[in-house]
Scaffold this motif. Structure first.
Motif, mmCIF file in Angstrom:
data_model
loop_
_atom_site.group_PDB
_atom_site.id
_atom_site.type_symbol
_atom_site.label_atom_id
_atom_site.label_comp_id
_atom_site.label_asym_id
_atom_site.label_seq_id
_atom_site.Cartn_x
_atom_site.Cartn_y
_atom_site.Cartn_z
ATOM 1 N N GLU A 121 0.795 -1.213 0.000
ATOM 2 C CA GLU A 121 0.000 0.000 0.000
ATOM 3 C C GLU A 121 0.832 1.271 0.000
ATOM 4 N N TYR A 122 2.083 1.137 0.402
ATOM 5 C CA TYR A 122 2.962 2.312 0.443
ATOM 6 C C TYR A 122 3.584 2.623 -0.917
ATOM 7 N N LYS A 123 3.440 1.713 -1.875
ATOM 8 C CA LYS A 123 4.009 1.951 -3.200
ATOM 9 C C LYS A 123 3.282 3.092 -3.912
ATOM 10 N N PRO A 124 3.996 3.865 -4.736
ATOM 11 C CA PRO A 124 3.315 4.833 -5.613
ATOM 12 C C PRO A 124 2.424 4.064 -6.592
ATOM 13 N N PHE A 125 1.303 4.657 -6.929
ATOM 14 C CA PHE A 125 0.338 3.970 -7.787
ATOM 15 C C PHE A 125 0.965 3.567 -9.119
ATOM 16 N N ASP A 126 1.737 4.463 -9.743
ATOM 17 C CA ASP A 126 2.328 4.124 -11.038
ATOM 18 C C ASP A 126 3.311 2.956 -10.920
ATOM 19 N N PHE A 127 4.013 2.866 -9.795
ATOM 20 C CA PHE A 127 4.996 1.790 -9.602
ATOM 21 C C PHE A 127 4.317 0.424 -9.481
ATOM 22 N N SER A 128 3.070 0.413 -9.061
ATOM 23 C CA SER A 128 2.358 -0.857 -8.878
ATOM 24 C C SER A 128 2.064 -1.555 -10.204
ATOM 25 N N ILE A 164 2.839 2.832 -18.799
ATOM 26 C CA ILE A 164 2.208 3.110 -17.506
ATOM 27 C C ILE A 164 1.711 4.553 -17.402
ATOM 28 N N ASN A 165 2.607 5.521 -17.571
ATOM 29 C CA ASN A 165 2.204 6.928 -17.409
ATOM 30 C C ASN A 165 1.140 7.330 -18.421
ATOM 31 N N VAL A 166 1.275 6.817 -19.651
ATOM 32 C CA VAL A 166 0.296 7.172 -20.684
ATOM 33 C C VAL A 166 -1.090 6.649 -20.323
ATOM 34 N N ILE A 167 -1.150 5.380 -19.922
ATOM 35 C CA ILE A 167 -2.444 4.778 -19.560
ATOM 36 C C ILE A 167 -3.076 5.529 -18.387
#
Length: 412
Positions: A287-294, A304-307
């Motif tokens: 849960e501590y991960k950044p959303f994009d890193f997941s 990832i960033n584009v989506i």
């Protein structure tokens, strides 16, 4: 009985097999090819391996204003007949995935070699660097005027000059001019089996990235066709086998003035609910991960960033614990339905085949003879018939060429 003289305009696949069929039936045959040698386009087919035909032949794989026109010739000289024809010439045929048939040598050059050997054995005369400027029809013969050469006379003429796709390999649309001058109608040609241009701001950042998924053409909210496989991003848009296969439908719709979209599904084997559940599990693991890193390890990092931005997520590094269920649903929907606007197809120089061509309403399906000019026949891509990837276009060349050559060689 006087020996028939048949002149074939165009030394591609259709023209060469027409010459063999006619010469085997006793005709004197000439091929006029505007390039320095015959068969140049054949060498490029199947990525240089020559996809001869397809063992899963189906009329649904052919297109045009009247695609059913092709059925008669396809039945007269079908995929089995094509394989037998080439086996007899020395080409051992192997059937690969999706029914694609290749020479066991894996070389398109071997197909051209055996065709030219048979043509030479039968006395077919190749005249290269021969640009036909006009065809005139009289009561007893055709007169073919060739640039910087003597006029050639013929009892019968077979127009096998190709379409407009990949003009560097000989197809520059010159056959259309000749046919139109003799009174035949032209269905406006457009590039097919070609890459697609996409109107999107993120293409440069994704250029060279690939994904295995499903692509669909959607017009007015209706999916017209869909294909699966490897999709390649480029700075202009999209390519890859599914895109090439869909391009004919896209080009046709754009010609009609329709707004056409391409819909990408990154996980066609999973339902929307399954993707939502997958994303929920991944975000709850750390849960501590950044959303994009997941998303690392799930999709190509370049997507990832584009989506996420396409899904309206602006704070990409928000901790997973702060991502709402609604936000996950929005991202899941984007991964299942990534909509892009198609602006155009790529140019003729990149097209594998021509859609459109001489209207088949002017041609006898049984013989390939013109209904307007007796003794004039058509073969191959010059007609308003085109096929899907996978050997269907070469099958049309072989079938129509064989029927035209055989029919033209009948002394009538």
């Amino acid at each position: 009985m006087k020996e028939l003289r048949i002149v074939i305009i165009g030394g591609g696949a259709a023209g060469m097999i027409a010459s063999i069929a006619a010469a085997r039936n006793g005709a004197e045959v000439f091929i006029l090819e505007q390039l320095p040698r015959v068969g140049k386009k054949l060498l490029a087919t199947g990525n240089g391996r020559c996809n001869l035909t397809n063992a899963n032949m189906n009329i649904r794989s052919f297109h045009g204003s009247n695609a059913a026109f092709a059925l008669t010739a396809l039945k007269q000289f079908d995929e089995r007949a094509v394989m037998d024809f080439f086996e007899d010439l020395g080409i051992h045929c192997v059937i690969e995935s999706e029914g694609k048939v290749f020479p066991a040598s894996g070389q398109a050059s071997s197909v051209l070699d055996v065709l030219r050997f048979e043509m030479a054995y039968l006395g077919v005369k190749e005249i290269c660097d021969a640009r036909v400027e006009s065809i005139t029809y009289g009561k007893k013969a055709f007169k073919i005027r060739v640039k910087d050469r003597d006029t050639i006379t013929a009892d019968k003429v077979i127009l096998a000059a190709g379409g407009k796709a990949n003009p560097g390999l000989g197809s520059n649309g010159s056959g259309y001019t000749l046919a139109k001058a003799l009174g035949h109608n032209l269905i406006e040609p457009f590039p097919a089996l070609v890459k697609l241009k996409i109107d999107a701001p993120y293409l440069k950042s994704l250029s060279g990235a690939k994904l295995n998924g499903e692509a669909a053409i959607e017009v007015d909210g209706k999916v017209l066709r869909q294909e699966r496989g490897e999709i390649l991003f480029a700075d202009y848009g999209l390519s890859g086998p599914p895109i090439i296969q869909l391009s004919r439908t896209a080009g046709e719709q754009l010609r009609r003035g329709k707004k056409a979209n391409i819909i990408l599904d990154l996980f066609p084997e999973k339902s929307l609910k399954e993707i939502e559940d997958l994303l929920k599990r991944r975000t709850s693991l750390r849960e501590y991960k950044p959303f994009d890193f997941s998303f690392i390890g799930l999709i190509n990092k370049r997507f990832i960033n584009v989506i996420l931005k396409e899904a309206g997520i602006s704070a990409l590094q928000t901790p997973c614990k702060d991502i709402t269920s609604d936000e996950i649903k929005v991202v899941a929907r984007k991964m299942k339905r990534w909509v892009m606007s198609i602006s155009a197809t790529r140019s003729w120089s990149e097209a594998q085949v021509t859609a459109g061509g001489i209207d088949v309403a002017d041609i006898d399906a049984e013989t390939m003879e013109s209904k307007i000019i007796p003794g004039l026949y058509f073969a191959g891509e010059i007609m308003d018939i085109d096929g899907d990837c996978g050997g269907f276009n070469l099958q049309w060349a072989w079938s129509s060429g064989y029927v035209a050559g055989l029919s033209a060689s009948l002394n009538k």
